[in-house]
Design a protein around this motif. Structure first.
Motif, PDB file in Angstrom:
ATOM      1  N   VAL A 167      92.121  17.145  41.893  1.00 11.67           N
ATOM      2  CA  VAL A 167      91.837  16.489  40.616  1.00 11.67           C
ATOM      3  C   VAL A 167      90.843  17.362  39.872  1.00 11.67           C
ATOM      4  O   VAL A 167      89.743  17.629  40.365  1.00 11.67           O
ATOM      5  CB  VAL A 167      91.291  15.067  40.804  1.00 11.67           C
ATOM      6  N   HIS A 168      91.230  17.811  38.698  1.00 12.76           N
ATOM      7  CA  HIS A 168      90.508  18.813  37.920  1.00 12.76           C
ATOM      8  C   HIS A 168      89.915  18.153  36.674  1.00 12.76           C
ATOM      9  O   HIS A 168      90.654  17.591  35.867  1.00 12.76           O
ATOM     10  CB  HIS A 168      91.516  19.902  37.516  1.00 12.76           C
ATOM     11  N   THR A 169      88.599  18.185  36.523  1.00  6.59           N
ATOM     12  CA  THR A 169      87.946  17.651  35.336  1.00  6.59           C
ATOM     13  C   THR A 169      87.936  18.735  34.265  1.00  6.59           C
ATOM     14  O   THR A 169      87.335  19.801  34.454  1.00  6.59           O
ATOM     15  CB  THR A 169      86.511  17.202  35.644  1.00  6.59           C
ATOM     16  N   LEU A 170      88.589  18.495  33.144  1.00  4.92           N
ATOM     17  CA  LEU A 170      88.824  19.542  32.161  1.00  4.92           C
ATOM     18  C   LEU A 170      87.554  19.971  31.439  1.00  4.92           C
ATOM     19  O   LEU A 170      87.381  21.150  31.118  1.00  4.92           O
ATOM     20  CB  LEU A 170      89.884  19.081  31.161  1.00  4.92           C
ATOM     21  N   ALA A 171      86.660  19.052  31.165  1.00  4.24           N
ATOM     22  CA  ALA A 171      85.465  19.383  30.394  1.00  4.24           C
ATOM     23  C   ALA A 171      84.541  20.326  31.157  1.00  4.24           C
ATOM     24  O   ALA A 171      83.886  21.190  30.559  1.00  4.24           O
ATOM     25  CB  ALA A 171      84.723  18.109  30.007  1.00  4.24           C
ATOM     26  N   THR A 172      84.491  20.198  32.473  1.00  2.04           N
ATOM     27  CA  THR A 172      83.563  20.990  33.281  1.00  2.04           C
ATOM     28  C   THR A 172      84.241  22.087  34.083  1.00  2.04           C
ATOM     29  O   THR A 172      83.579  23.031  34.526  1.00  2.04           O
ATOM     30  CB  THR A 172      82.807  20.082  34.262  1.00  2.04           C
ATOM     31  N   GLY A 173      85.554  21.946  34.299  1.00  2.00           N
ATOM     32  CA  GLY A 173      86.252  22.891  35.156  1.00  2.00           C
ATOM     33  C   GLY A 173      86.072  22.599  36.632  1.00  2.00           C
ATOM     34  O   GLY A 173      86.633  23.303  37.488  1.00  2.00           O
ATOM     35  N   LEU A 174      85.297  21.563  36.961  1.00  2.00           N
ATOM     36  CA  LEU A 174      85.095  21.197  38.356  1.00  2.00           C
ATOM     37  C   LEU A 174      86.296  20.426  38.881  1.00  2.00           C
ATOM     38  O   LEU A 174      86.962  19.717  38.136  1.00  2.00           O
ATOM     39  CB  LEU A 174      83.826  20.362  38.500  1.00  2.00           C
ATOM     40  N   ARG A 175      86.536  20.544  40.156  1.00  2.00           N
ATOM     41  CA  ARG A 175      87.661  19.817  40.740  1.00  2.00           C
ATOM     42  C   ARG A 175      87.296  19.303  42.126  1.00  2.00           C
ATOM     43  O   ARG A 175      86.376  19.800  42.777  1.00  2.00           O
ATOM     44  CB  ARG A 175      88.905  20.695  40.803  1.00  2.00           C
ATOM     45  N   ALA A 176      88.045  18.288  42.544  1.00  2.00           N
ATOM     46  CA  ALA A 176      87.836  17.677  43.845  1.00  2.00           C
ATOM     47  C   ALA A 176      89.161  17.598  44.573  1.00  2.00           C
ATOM     48  O   ALA A 176      90.224  17.486  43.951  1.00  2.00           O
ATOM     49  CB  ALA A 176      87.248  16.268  43.680  1.00  2.00           C
ATOM     50  N   VAL A 177      89.115  17.659  45.883  1.00  2.00           N
ATOM     51  CA  VAL A 177      90.318  17.509  46.695  1.00  2.00           C
ATOM     52  C   VAL A 177      90.644  16.025  46.798  1.00  2.00           C
ATOM     53  O   VAL A 177      89.821  15.218  47.239  1.00  2.00           O
ATOM     54  CB  VAL A 177      90.120  18.107  48.097  1.00  2.00           C
ATOM     55  N   ALA A 178      91.852  15.658  46.381  1.00  2.00           N
ATOM     56  CA  ALA A 178      92.281  14.261  46.476  1.00  2.00           C
ATOM     57  C   ALA A 178      93.113  14.014  47.728  1.00  2.00           C
ATOM     58  O   ALA A 178      93.125  12.893  48.238  1.00  2.00           O
ATOM     59  CB  ALA A 178      93.082  13.870  45.236  1.00  2.00           C
ATOM     60  N   ALA A 179      93.814  15.043  48.215  1.00  2.00           N
ATOM     61  CA  ALA A 179      94.630  14.881  49.417  1.00  2.00           C
ATOM     62  C   ALA A 179      94.821  16.235  50.086  1.00  2.00           C
ATOM     63  O   ALA A 179      95.426  17.134  49.503  1.00  2.00           O
ATOM     64  CB  ALA A 179      95.979  14.264  49.080  1.00  2.00           C
ATOM     65  N   ASN A 180      94.272  16.367  51.289  1.00  2.00           N
ATOM     66  CA  ASN A 180      94.440  17.583  52.098  1.00  2.00           C
ATOM     67  C   ASN A 180      94.558  17.186  53.555  1.00  2.00           C
ATOM     68  O   ASN A 180      93.704  17.493  54.384  1.00  2.00           O
ATOM     69  CB  ASN A 180      93.267  18.539  51.881  1.00  2.00           C
TER      70      ASN A 180
END
Length: 425
Positions: free
Chosen positions: A222-235
């Motif tokens: 899941v990629h937050t567009l304003a910051t460019g940060l992302r988190a793993v939602a399923a691995n």
């Protein structure tokens, strides 16, 4: 370095950057239009010469590209919003509506744009608005005006101010890009030497879920567009794929193989709260929430061949949706809840089809034969999809009645995996 050499270097660099930008931008070709287009005149806005680029051209381009409007030529003379149009003359020109506007300086280097829309038959004002803009915001301002004109005349929300996401493959590199709905202003959210697939917009447009193979396996981010940060939602162990947002943005439907076959689960965007949606001895994949969040539509081979089913988000027994044909996949319910687009295998190949959810009546919309990844515009009027023409991946769009057709391509690159973003909030 001499000044002449420096100038030559800067010029070459600028030209190269311009060429790269031109190749990266989607170009749109209109291949079909509505049978009865609404004749509208968009006058040049008074005072817009103060801007580096004109707003009028953006408005005209948006309306013409929609396939629902025919533009009545008004000539180069600006018409301000304080001027009452010559309705009789406009009627002789065949215009049923006219938009006029004025651009004036405001505070802090900004400008104020005032627009009025008139019905020439009734000689009445349909709408008026005032927008504050910077010179750099000429495009988004034009899109907003086109949205208002579109809505006032058709009764449907305009989608010119929306964005689209898609994946460009050039050589061995993949880029997840975001652009305006007309293909302009492309921005790269992620570049990778490994495939990127299945982008899915959050309902508020602030995040993109997608699948990346950069870990040498499919992982949902899941990629937050304003910051460019992302988190793993399923691995999880095995494959993690096919993310789809719930209408309230609180959950994602995903497909996991951690327990064996491809099965559907829901998960929070941060990866917590994994819940199995259903259990079957078949492959269940490509989940998509209904507009009200009550159902999840999906593809399954539980009946022997790939067909579309739906199941309550609370679980329970799955209900088959498609019966015509031996291969129907990738269900995408429309935002208004009335229809569902999907891929049907026909005698002509794999094509975009649409089904009335209430009556189960369906129709094939496209004349291409290698279609995939349908995605509805937020007003449910157009469907964006990927296809192949001349051995190259391109994007295309078709109206829900099949009459309006567009083709979007990037020079010397394959474009796939489209996703149409939500209305701006």
């Amino acid at each position: 370095m001499k000044l002449t050499d420096l100038f030559r270097y800067l010029l070459i660099t600028l030209l190269a950057a311009t060429a790269l930008s031109a190749r990266a931008q989607l170009s749109i070709e209109i291949t079909g239009a509505g049978a009865n287009r609404f004749p509208v005149a968009i006058a040049v806005m008074e005072g817009e010469s103060q801007l580096p680029r004109g707003v009028t051209d953006v408005v005209r381009s948006d309306l013409e590209r929609s396939g629902l409007f025919s533009l009545v030529e008004m000539g180069p003379k600006p018409v301000g919003e304080t001027v009452t149009p010559d309705f009789a003359y406009l009627r002789t020109r065949g215009a049923d509506a006219i938009a006029v506007g004025t651009v004036v300086p405001a505070q802090s280097g900004k400008y104020e744009l005032r627009m009025r829309l008139y019905d020439t038959r009734q000689e009445a004002q349909l709408d008026a608005l005032t927008l504050t803009m910077t010179p750099a915001q000429y495009r988004i301002t034009g899109h907003k005006i086109a949205d208002i004109i579109y809505e006032r005349i058709t009764g449907l929300k305009g989608v010119f101010s929306t964005q689209i996401a898609y994946v460009v493959k050039s050589g061995k590199q993949y880029k997840l890009q975001i652009a305006d709905s007309d293909g302009a202003n492309p921005q790269t959210a992620l570049a990778s030497n490994e495939p990127i697939i299945s982008p899915s917009w959050s309902p508020d447009g602030s995040r993109l879920a997608y699948v990346s193979f950069e870990a040498k396996k499919p992982v949902v981010y899941v990629h937050t567009l304003a910051t460019g940060l992302r988190a793993v939602a399923a691995n999880f162990k095995g494959s993690n794929s096919a993310p789809s947002w719930s209408p309230d943005g609180s959950r994602l439907a995903v497909v996991l193989t951690k327990d064996g076959l491809s099965q559907m689960y829901t998960v929070n965007p941060d990866g917590s709260g994994v819940t199995r949606l259903a259990s079957s001895s078949s492959i269940d994949t490509e989940p998509a929430f209904s507009h009200d969040g009550q159902w999840i539509y999906f593809t399954s081979d539980r009946g022997g061949s790939p067909q579309i089913y739906r199941i309550s988000t609370q679980g329970g027994r799955a209900e088959r949706v498609t019966f015509e044909g031996s291969y129907n996949v990738t269900p995408r319910p429309s935002p208004d809840g009335q229809t569902m687009s999907y891929i049907a295998r026909t005698a002509n190949g794999f094509q975009i089809a649409i089904m009335d959810v209430a009556t189960r009546q369906f129709a094939v919309l496209t004349d291409t034969g290698r279609d995939e990844s349908p995605s509805f515009a937020p007003n449910s009027r157009m469907i964006l999809y990927a296809t192949e023409i001349g051995g190259r991946g391109v994007l295309a769009a078709v109206s829900s009645d099949g009459r309006i057709k567009q083709r979007l391509s990037v020079q010397a690159a394959d474009v796939r995996e489209p996703a149409w973003g939500p209305l701006p909030r």
